[in-house]
Motif scaffolding. Structure first.
Motif, PDB file in Angstrom:
ATOM      1  N   TYR A  73     -10.192   8.117   2.892  1.00 50.35           N
ATOM      2  CA  TYR A  73      -9.348   6.946   2.626  1.00 50.35           C
ATOM      3  C   TYR A  73     -10.025   5.678   3.140  1.00 50.35           C
ATOM      4  N   SER A  74     -10.449   5.744   4.389  1.00 44.66           N
ATOM      5  CA  SER A  74     -11.220   4.627   4.945  1.00 44.66           C
ATOM      6  C   SER A  74     -11.890   5.171   6.191  1.00 44.66           C
ATOM      7  N   TRP A  75     -12.877   4.461   6.703  1.00 46.38           N
ATOM      8  CA  TRP A  75     -13.580   4.949   7.900  1.00 46.38           C
ATOM      9  C   TRP A  75     -12.886   4.446   9.148  1.00 46.38           C
ATOM     10  N   PRO A  76     -12.859   5.257  10.212  1.00 43.84           N
ATOM     11  CA  PRO A  76     -12.347   4.714  11.486  1.00 43.84           C
ATOM     12  C   PRO A  76     -13.334   3.674  12.028  1.00 43.84           C
ATOM     13  N   GLU A 110     -19.855  -1.838   4.800  1.00 40.72           N
ATOM     14  CA  GLU A 110     -18.539  -1.302   4.448  1.00 40.72           C
ATOM     15  C   GLU A 110     -18.020  -2.057   3.230  1.00 40.72           C
ATOM     16  N   MET A 111     -17.320  -1.353   2.364  1.00 38.93           N
ATOM     17  CA  MET A 111     -16.857  -1.987   1.132  1.00 38.93           C
ATOM     18  C   MET A 111     -15.628  -2.834   1.451  1.00 38.93           C
ATOM     19  N   ALA A 112     -15.524  -3.944   0.703  1.00 43.94           N
ATOM     20  CA  ALA A 112     -14.388  -4.833   0.955  1.00 43.94           C
ATOM     21  C   ALA A 112     -13.139  -4.250   0.306  1.00 43.94           C
ATOM     22  N   GLY A 113     -11.972  -4.596   0.889  1.00 42.19           N
ATOM     23  CA  GLY A 113     -10.720  -4.150   0.273  1.00 42.19           C
ATOM     24  C   GLY A 113     -10.482  -2.675   0.532  1.00 42.19           C
ATOM     25  N   LEU A 114      -9.328  -2.240   0.036  1.00 40.94           N
ATOM     26  CA  LEU A 114      -8.930  -0.854   0.257  1.00 40.94           C
ATOM     27  C   LEU A 114      -9.420  -0.017  -0.904  1.00 40.94           C
ATOM     28  N   ILE A 115     -10.383   0.862  -0.676  1.00 44.55           N
ATOM     29  CA  ILE A 115     -10.781   1.767  -1.749  1.00 44.55           C
ATOM     30  C   ILE A 115     -10.874   3.163  -1.165  1.00 44.55           C
ATOM     31  N   ALA A 116     -10.094   4.071  -1.743  1.00 46.35           N
ATOM     32  CA  ALA A 116     -10.134   5.445  -1.247  1.00 46.35           C
ATOM     33  C   ALA A 116     -10.871   6.309  -2.253  1.00 46.35           C
ATOM     34  N   GLY A 117     -11.110   7.559  -1.858  1.00 46.61           N
ATOM     35  CA  GLY A 117     -11.720   8.483  -2.808  1.00 46.61           C
ATOM     36  C   GLY A 117     -13.222   8.486  -2.712  1.00 46.61           C
ATOM     37  N   GLU A 148       0.835  -1.207   0.000  1.00 44.27           N
ATOM     38  CA  GLU A 148       0.000   0.000   0.000  1.00 44.27           C
ATOM     39  C   GLU A 148       0.871   1.260   0.000  1.00 44.27           C
ATOM     40  N   LEU A 149       1.874   1.292   0.891  1.00 41.66           N
ATOM     41  CA  LEU A 149       2.658   2.525   1.006  1.00 41.66           C
ATOM     42  C   LEU A 149       3.669   2.687  -0.124  1.00 41.66           C
ATOM     43  N   ILE A 150       4.238   1.559  -0.601  1.00 40.38           N
ATOM     44  CA  ILE A 150       5.238   1.734  -1.671  1.00 40.38           C
ATOM     45  C   ILE A 150       4.533   2.166  -2.947  1.00 40.38           C
ATOM     46  N   SER A 151       3.287   1.674  -3.181  1.00 40.51           N
ATOM     47  CA  SER A 151       2.615   2.111  -4.406  1.00 40.51           C
ATOM     48  C   SER A 151       2.197   3.570  -4.285  1.00 40.51           C
ATOM     49  N   LEU A 152       1.910   4.011  -3.055  1.00 40.33           N
ATOM     50  CA  LEU A 152       1.617   5.434  -2.859  1.00 40.33           C
ATOM     51  C   LEU A 152       2.865   6.253  -3.194  1.00 40.33           C
ATOM     52  N   TRP A 153       4.018   5.770  -2.729  1.00 41.20           N
ATOM     53  CA  TRP A 153       5.260   6.505  -2.977  1.00 41.20           C
ATOM     54  C   TRP A 153       5.583   6.564  -4.472  1.00 41.20           C
ATOM     55  N   VAL A 154       5.368   5.436  -5.153  1.00 39.83           N
ATOM     56  CA  VAL A 154       5.670   5.408  -6.586  1.00 39.83           C
ATOM     57  C   VAL A 154       4.749   6.369  -7.329  1.00 39.83           C
ATOM     58  N   ALA A 155       3.500   6.462  -6.857  1.00 44.35           N
ATOM     59  CA  ALA A 155       2.527   7.270  -7.597  1.00 44.35           C
ATOM     60  C   ALA A 155       2.745   8.758  -7.394  1.00 44.35           C
ATOM     61  N   PRO A 187      -2.770   5.168  -5.934  1.00 43.31           N
ATOM     62  CA  PRO A 187      -3.232   3.771  -5.902  1.00 43.31           C
ATOM     63  C   PRO A 187      -4.489   3.627  -5.036  1.00 43.31           C
ATOM     64  N   TYR A 188      -5.278   2.612  -5.317  1.00 44.32           N
ATOM     65  CA  TYR A 188      -6.490   2.274  -4.536  1.00 44.32           C
ATOM     66  C   TYR A 188      -7.504   3.404  -4.525  1.00 44.32           C
ATOM     67  N   THR A 189      -7.359   4.392  -5.427  1.00 46.39           N
ATOM     68  CA  THR A 189      -8.266   5.531  -5.354  1.00 46.39           C
ATOM     69  C   THR A 189      -9.248   5.502  -6.517  1.00 46.39           C
TER      70      THR A 189
END
Length: 1678
Positions: A1281-1284, A1238-1245, A241-248, A1524-1526
């Protein structure tokens, strides 16, 4: 070395300081440490159980940290864990004072420092308490309102000089907290990673400030050192998750640095467990870009790249962890990186990027060496080892060293100095000497021959010093290394040059370094006697015959140097008599180098050298200031190495000379003495600094000389005699090592059995050091006391009789006697027991023992002899009082007495400042010669001996927690009297001694403060100005020591602060004297800088007490103190509650006293201001301000003085926060709010489950019912990004505190505020003041005033609105800058303060505000548009957009309508942009409406509107991110917009002729052709591209790249300097676009565009392509 030492200790120690075992009294240390450890465990445990944080816990934790300094971690594992757990519990106490927390945290960091001692099985620490602590302090909600003063946070009223200091210290709390988390991180439980992600993921909203905070926390807290079997619970949860954020992310936002730091740590902790290969090219490309190197001539840097560049330390860590492994990709990339930046290292290049490059160069080899050490040499620990497949191979190391050699060799001659290169070479030579040393030698030999380039010589020599050890020790890799040694030494000799100072110093250092490593023994005979030598060894043996020659030549050079620096030659007698700074450095270099050479010599060479020195010293007569000191130093060096031979020559010679010269009686009373006499005295005083028992044979001669010379009339003469006395006593009384040779034993063995060349470069063996100690024998001690009885006793008697008035002495006689006393004390101080006296009772009450611990330092005091320390003390006090009464102007004697008092108090044989400088130089030498690759203390023997000696001195100097006794009290009072005496020099010297003493004795400040304050009493008429100033200086303290005015303790502050204010009425105080005014300024400033909120609640929770019981009842040694009984515990609880109550009463009393002072009419204004400043420091968030103070501050809002008004505004804003009634919050599950799963997986935006948060004009809450049914989410980042797990929402309004109270329902404090703000007169005056201008052109929207109004409307609802409304309407109609600013501050406060108002009130509020803001926008001017922008942005920050729909609808009406001209249009857009930008992703509908509205207006003719539209477009498209994931955004998208633009630019892209900016008059009416329209459009588009380059996350989108051909056509050529907006913008855009990183899929697009242009007919366009390519290829490098 971990033997079971249970014999003496009774437990297995965690890790001792090994040097303790080598001390001469090592056998008693185990018992001593056990006693101290037992005391610490017992008393610390008791203090916690009795709930006594101060003084108990703090006193004993300080003892624990001293214990660690002296013995290392000398306790059992079980105790170690208990200490850590106890401290962890204490640090995380909620109400603990910050300064206490900091002290305890530093100790805990120290306990956790050596990770290898405790594994995860031994210790587990929770992470959440640390997170809460960080959050409470670093993101404090009340600090900005002045309700919490943290150590060194930024204060108002600070000058810029102090701001820098503060930033540095403010970081200190931050740094301590961060280091604390780093130390605890390895011990977080395995579930921690998942919990952290759940906690911080919801904050990851890239448009919000919370992103920085969340990524910062992740970097700091995420554990990366979990064992491989737990990786699925560790980094695997977040890595992708974080490395793809960094690449993007391509545009270096502030938080990218945190990600890089996190990855670097992850890579380093888990070498071989992560496959980095896919990312390696990207990593290196970004590292290169982050170096900010200049490329081409026309490149402009985005300023953000400079501030947010990566931290070299972490880059280096990451790179060194990537090397090796099967793929070898990282090494290839590294070679590419160095190839492309090598030219920047050339000495002719210089710029601010250079420091970064040098740092990279210096750190990288060190980091690789550290990794090699960990893989090959380090003892295995519980931390994960590197798997064999990924260890660095020999080939990897060679490739690495080869890739670095070229830049390092260039950097040797850099303008920043050769230090970085030398450190890099030192580490590279450890790995591959055969690759590193030959090229350095190639540069060194010619540099030694040249005379014209001294810089070249200093640079090469300092690099040679770095590689000295690798060169001399040879080894299999570089066996011919040692053969270079002699040629190098011989050629270095000409460097001893009196005319070139820096060359001289580096040569001394060079010779000393090489000689330390090599025994200078002539073993050429071995060539014939032994047959087992290799060729290289034979060569070394033959060469060693030259050593004698080298030593003699070196001495000749030194003699020449000395001859050229005699005092007569360098300057006339009339000038200064001291050595200059440079001369003293040369003296130091010369003496230490010569001493090193003699230490390493064989006895044959030594005898020749001694003979030569003796002849030189005795056939010449030197003056004693410069040359004399150097010669005497050389003789001292000789006598230190072989005392017997040297003293036999020198002492009789000197004694005879002195005796002959003093045969004549008159000599004794001459003012000027014969040079020869002085020189012999000087020589004698230096050569006696040798091993004590070697002096004894000459004792009668020496004593006779002393008796002759101590009473010479000539000051220079008796000073030298005093030195002789001092040195004789020191040599016989102290403990010290007597030799520092590089090999133990002597070199005097036949070459058949022992070959010295085998010892070249050999490290000392710590376990067989064979240190030769000098420990005073019985005869020596007897001799010392004989000398004292003979010489000191009569002096004391004379002084005593003089003090009692029984005999007369001249001032010179007094000074001479004092000098003798002082030198006796300095020489034999280690044999005198410390001063005795009764402890002073009642300074502080405590239920635990606060006694002192005494360390054994090798001396058993002989009680039967007279204690000279007491005797000197007695006489000095009598003498002091006599002088102060009868001849206070005898300042020289007073200086001497002050020095003696200081030594009486602190001196036990070593001086603190000498110890500090030795410790420093020890560390420097260690650094320059250490072997980091093999580690394990492989230092040379001399260094190890030095370190043991430092350990001995450390024990002598450790004086923490001394008991304060009556004798100390008397001496302190004397010092205080001197500190307030008539002469300023006397005062300042006495003060510095006083400050040192204050820091030494426990709690003595409480005894001293009342005595200092007596001088400030206004009703005393006998205080002189000097006493007054002295007392103020005593309160101020020096920069490092105690500041009496500001001790963090209620008892002290309630005394000092009112006294400082009251002193304004003293008769000695005069504001005419600038020095006194400055003193008060400094005092007030220091208190403001150093004050931190003092605790009121001192409770200790039960978890701590549970650990404390364990500490007291377990482990070895068992504490002698009993566990507290139930009565004691109850008593402890009662005392602690009493203390809390007492603190609150003291607080109220202090506020009351300051108010009384403020109501005193006679008080000068300066002191009024000081008092108000003190009051403002006393606001707190846990205890309300007393009502009289509230009344005072509210009244001060209308004070005549601007300064007072400013303080009052801040204070009242803080008081509002204190009075705020808390609103209840309840946890809500986000799923119930949106009615979806709640939606499955990581989806932001933008997702279906957060759509209900967005602004939707069809469903705005426009009625009472809708308003109450609407769930408002105020914070903008929730849900992106996601809900607490649980969202904290405000409970329904009926559960909240009642709004709109009547006066009867209010508290007293609220009534005060209510009455004043309901009074029309008060309000008129207030608005009058607030709308004045302060500094023309400098004023800005004031956050403090905003906080004031926000608090007012939040706490009192709309009670004051009717009174304010007419003022607001009047101000908004007035176009003056200060009036508009005032109304903007009130407006934003109103909007934010109305957060919890009922619907009816809010609606009527907007009915008032909308017309107001409309008027304001129509009246907007150049001066005020920024304030209105800030006003609207502040009002919209962290507010649900649906709550503010009135505002948004009004701003959207028609921003660009041409009314009021283009400027007003631009301003309206600016204000609107401020509001929308705060709302980020939650207003897509408004953004679409705005874009639709603006698109036709893109061809706007006016430049200022164009720029503003460009900026607004950036914000409109900000939300369209490619992360990513957005999800694709619901807000406007760049892609569709760009396509529409390209259509409208068709007329420009199709033609081939050059585009001129040929719009002649911009305002000619009538239809302009398509082409002109297109040019105008292009101008606006360029503004948008420029603005977004700096703000968005990703660089150009594919569609924007289609504009490239167009830009190439327009951008100007280098030499085209005509001012043309279009050309300049095109050039800027190209420069910015060429710096952004391209995604791989975009590269073909760019190439197509470039091809198209390269074939164009315009050479101009082709030229521009080249500059673009130059930058882009350097940037990509893949």
């Amino acid at each position: 070395m971990k033997k079971d030492v249970s014999g003496t200790l009774g437990f297995v120690s965690q890790k001792d300081i090994v040097y303790n075992k080598l001390l001469p009294y090592a056998d008693i240390l185990d018992d001593e440490s056990n006693v101290i450890l037992g005391q610490i465990k017992g008393n610390l445990g008791r203090a916690v159980q009795l709930r006594e944080i101060w003084p108990g816990v703090l006193f004993w934790t300080r003892k624990l940290s001293t214990y660690i300094r002296l013995y290392g971690r000398k306790f059992s594992k079980e105790d170690h864990v208990l200490f850590i757990k106890l401290l962890y519990e204490l640090i995380t106490i909620d109400k603990l004072e910050i300064s206490m927390m900091q002290g305890l945290a530093r100790l805990l960091i120290n306990l956790l420092k050596k990770t290898e001692l405790l594994s995860r099985e031994d210790l587990e620490l929770p992470w959440r308490p640390l997170y809460e602590l960080q959050d409470r302090i670093l993101y404090s909600k009340t600090e900005h309102l002045g309700l919490n003063w943290f150590p060194n946070s930024l204060r108002p009223r600070a000058s810029s000089k102090h701001v820098m200091i503060k930033l540095f210290q403010r970081c200190s709390v931050e740094n301590v907290l961060k280091t604390l988390v780093k130390s605890c991180r390895p011990y977080f439980p395995e579930s921690a990673t998942q919990e952290m992600l759940e906690e911080w993921r919801p904050l990851l909203c890239p448009f919000d400030v919370t992103m920085q905070r969340a990524i910062g926390y992740l970097e700091l807290f995420l554990p990366t050192s979990l064992p491989p079997e737990l990786h699925h619970k560790g980094f695997k949860l977040w890595f992708d998750e974080l490395i793809s954020l960094w690449v993007a992310v391509q545009n270096l936002p502030g938080w990218e640095v945190h990600l890089v730091n996190l990855f670097a740590r992850l890579a380093n902790d888990n070498i071989g467990y992560i496959d980095w290969d896919p990312y390696i090219p990207k990593i290196f490309t970004r590292v290169l870009r982050s170096l900010n190197l200049p490329v081409g001539t026309s490149q402009m840097l985005v300023p953000r790249y400079l501030t947010n560049a990566y931290d070299v330390v972490h880059v280096v860590l990451w790179v060194s962890a990537l090397l090796g492994g099967p793929s070898k990709q990282a090494q290839a990339q590294l070679r590419g990186l160095f190839n492309s930046i090598t030219s920047f290292f050339h000495p002719s290049n210089h710029g601010r990027w250079l420091m970064k490059l040098m740092k990279l160069l210096q750190r990288l080899p060190a980091s690789v060496v550290r990794r090699l050490h960990r893989e090959r040499y380090r003892k295995p620990t519980w931390l994960t080892p590197v798997p064999d497949s990924h260890k660095l191979t020999e080939a990897d190391i060679t490739a690495f060293v080869e890739s670095m050699m070229q830049p390092v060799l260039l950097a040797m001659f850099s303008k920043t100095g050769s230090l970085d290169a030398a450190q890099a070479l030192q580490n590279l030579a450890l790995m591959r000497p055969e690759l590193v040393i030959p090229p350095v030698l190639e540069k060194t030999y010619p540099a030694m021959e040249t005379l014209t380039e001294p810089h070249q010589l200093t640079a090469t020599l300092s690099c040679m010093i770095g590689v000295a050890r690798s060169l001399v020790s040879g080894g299999q890799r570089f066996p011919e290394g040692p053969t270079h040694m002699l040629p190098l030494l011989m050629r270095a000799l000409p460097g001893v040059d009196p005319n070139d100072f820096s060359k001289c110093m580096i040569t001394f250092q060079f010779i000393a370094t090489f000689v330390t490593l090599v025994p200078l023994v002539d073993c050429s005979s071995a060539v014939h006697e032994r047959s087992d030598l290799t060729a290289v060894e034979r060569e070394m043996c033959s060469a060693s015959a030259e050593f004698e020659d080298f030593v003699l030549q070196f001495m000749d050079r030194c003699f020449a140097l000395i001859d050229s620096s005699t005092l007569e030659q360098t300057r006339e007698e009339t000038e200064t008599e001291k050595m200059t700074h440079l001369e003293s450095l040369v003296e130091l270099g010369l003496s230490s180098t010569f001493s090193t050479i003699l230490t390493q010599c064989s006895i044959d060479i030594f005898k020749v050298a001694l003979e030569k020195v003796f002849i030189f010293a005795t056939t010449n007569i030197f003056e004693t200031r410069v040359a004399g000191r150097m010669v005497a130093d050389m003789c001292r060096a000789a006598s230190k190495v072989h005392p017997a031979q040297s003293l036999k020559l020198l002492v009789p010679h000197c004694c005879n000379a002195i005796n002959q010269l003093t045969v004549n009686e008159e000599v004794l009373s001459e003012e000027e003495l014969d040079k020869e006499l002085l020189w012999n005295l000087q020589l004698l005083s230096e050569v006696t600094r040798v091993d004590g028992d070697k002096i004894l044979p000459y004792s009668t001669q020496l004593v006779q000389i002393l008796q002759l010379t101590l009473h010479l009339k000539c000051k220079q003469g008796y000073t030298l005699a005093c030195n002789l006395l001092h040195h004789i006593l020191r040599s016989t009384a102290l403990i010290y090592p007597t030799e520092y040779c590089s090999v133990p034993g002597s070199f005097q063995q036949p070459t058949q059995d022992y070959l010295p060349i085998k010892d070249w470069g050999r490290p000392g063996d710590l376990w067989n050091l064979h240190i030769q100690w000098h420990v005073p024998s019985v005869e020596e001690t007897r001799f010392v006391f004989y000398v004292l009885d003979l010489i000191l006793q009569p002096e004391l008697l004379r002084l005593q009789r003089y003090a009692q008035g029984e005999r007369d002495m001249t001032r010179d006689d007094v000074l001479q006697s004092l000098s003798i006393v002082q030198h006796c004390l300095l020489g034999a101080g280690s044999l005198f027991p410390p001063l005795r006296g009764e402890p002073i009772p009642e300074l502080v009450t405590s239920m635990v023992n606060l006694g002192e611990t005494n360390l054994f330092t090798g001396v058993s005091y002989d009680v039967s002899r007279e204690n000279y320390r007491d005797a000197i003390c007695r006489v000095m006090r009598q003498l002091l009082h006599h002088i102060l009464e009868h001849s206070e102007d005898d300042t020289k004697s007073l200086f001497s007495i002050i020095k003696i008092i200081s030594d009486l108090l602190h001196f036990k044989g070593s001086q603190k400042h000498e110890f500090d400088s030795r410790w420093k130089s020890f560390n420097l030498v260690k650094k320059s010669m250490e072997n980091r690759l093999h580690g394990r203390k492989q230092h040379i023997r001399a260094l190890l001996i030095d370190r043991v000696m430092l350990q001995h001195e450390l024990r002598k100097l450790t004086v923490e927690g001394c008991e304060y006794r009556s004798i100390h009290q008397e001496l302190m009072r004397d010092l205080l009297r001197l500190s307030t005496s008539t002469y300023s020099q006397v005062r300042s010297r006495a003060q510095s001694v006083l400050f040192t003493a204050l820091g030494t004795y426990n709690f003595c400040c409480r005894d001293v403060i009342p005595r200092v304050l007596e001088f400030l009493e206004p009703d005393r008429s006998d205080v002189t100005q000097q006493q007054f100033k002295g007392a103020l200086y005593c309160l101020l303290g020096n920069h490092s020591g105690v500041c009496l005015a500001n001790l963090h303790d209620w008892d002290c502050i309630t005394l000092t602060w009112p006294a400082i204010v009251r002193s304004g009425l003293s008769s000695a105080m005069s504001l005419e004297k600038p020095s006194i005014v400055r003193l008060f300024d400094d005092l007030a400033d220091k208190i403001h800088r150093q004050y931190e909120t003092i605790g009121i609640d001192f409770a200790i929770p039960s978890e701590c007490r549970a650990v404390a019981v364990q500490l007291q009842t377990s482990g070895v040694p068992l504490p002698p103190e009993p566990v507290p009984s139930d009565q004691e515990e109850a008593e402890g609880l009662r005392k602690q509650e009493e203390k809390n109550l007492d603190s609150e009463q003291k607080y109220d009393k202090l506020v009351g006293e300051l108010l009384d002072r403020l109501n005193d009419r006679n008080m000068p204004w300066k002191f009024e201001h000081i008092a108000i400043g003190f009051m403002s420091l006393l606001l707190r968030d846990d205890h309300p301000l007393p009502s009289p103070a509230v009344l005072f501050f509210v009244k001060s809002l209308n004070h005549d003085s601007l300064l007072v008004r400013k303080v009052a505004i801040s204070a009242v804003a803080g008081i509002m926060k204190q009075l705020k009634r808390p609103h209840r919050k309840v946890p809500v599950s986000p799923n119930t709010l949106c009615g979806m799963k709640e939606m499955a997986g990581l989806i932001a935006g933008d997702r279906p489950d957060n759509q209900w948060l967005q602004y939707n004009s069809s469903s705005l809450p426009r009625t009472q019912q809708d308003w109450e049914g609407c769930t408002f989410v105020e914070k903008t980042h929730w849900g992106y990004y996601s809900w607490p797990q649980k969202l904290m929402m405000y409970a329904p309004s009926e559960e909240q505190p009642k709004q709109g109270l009547t006066r009867e329902e209010m508290t007293e404090r609220e009534q005060i505020i209510y009455d004043h703000f309901s009074d029309p007169g008060f309000i008129n005056q207030l608005i009058e003041f607030l709308s004045l201008e302060d500094r023309k052109g400098k004023d800005k929207f004031s956050p403090r005033r905003f906080c004031l109004f926000k608090g007012l409307f939040r706490n009192f609802n709309d009670a004051f609105l009717p009174l304010l409304k007419p003022h607001m309407e009047r101000l908004v109609a007035d176009t003056h800058e200060s009036k508009q600013r005032c109304v903007a501050e009130i407006t934003s406060g109103l909007i934010r303060g109305s957060k919890h108002w009922s619907y009816g009130k809010v609606e009527s509020l907007w009915e008032l505000l909308c017309p107001l803001i409309r008027t304001a926008l129509n009246n907007i001017t150049v001066e005020t548009y920024a304030d209105w922008g800030t006003c609207i942005a502040t009002a919209c920050e962290s507010r649900d957009p649906r709550k503010l729909h009135w505002l948004f609808e009004m701003l959207m009406e028609s921003p660009v309508n041409g009314e009021g001209g283009s400027f007003v249009d631009a301003c309206r857009l600016y204000v609107l942009q401020g509001g929308l930008a705060q709302q980020e992703w939650r207003v897509p509908e408004l953004l679409h409406r705005l874009l639709q509205y603006l698109e036709p207006k893109l061809t706007q003719v006016y430049k200022n509107v164009r720029e503003r539209i460009g900026s607004v477009l950036t914000y409109i498209f900000m939300i369209d991110v490619n992360l990513p994931y957005t999800q694709p955004t619901a807000s406007p998208r760049i892609k569709e917009f760009t396509e529409r633009i390209l259509l409208r630019l068709k007329p420009l892209t199709e033609g081939d002729e050059e585009i001129q900016n040929h719009v002649v008059e911009e305002n000619d009416v009538g239809e302009q052709d398509e082409r002109t329209q297109a040019i105008k459009l292009l101008k606006t588009v360029l503004k948008w591209l420029m603005a977004s380059a700096g703000r968005s996350f990703s660089t150009a989108v594919p569609e924007q790249l289609q504009l490239l051909p167009l830009l190439f056509k327009i951008a100007p050529v280098e030499n085209d300097d005509s001012y043309d907006e279009l050309k300049r913008d095109a050039k800027t855009c190209l420069s910015l676009m060429s710096q952004g990183l391209l995604y791989t899929e975009q590269i073909p697009l760019v190439l197509l565009a470039l091809q198209e242009i390269a074939g164009s007919s315009s050479w101009h366009a082709r030229y521009t392509v080249l500059t673009y390519l130059q930058i882009i290829t350097v940037m990509i490098l893949t």
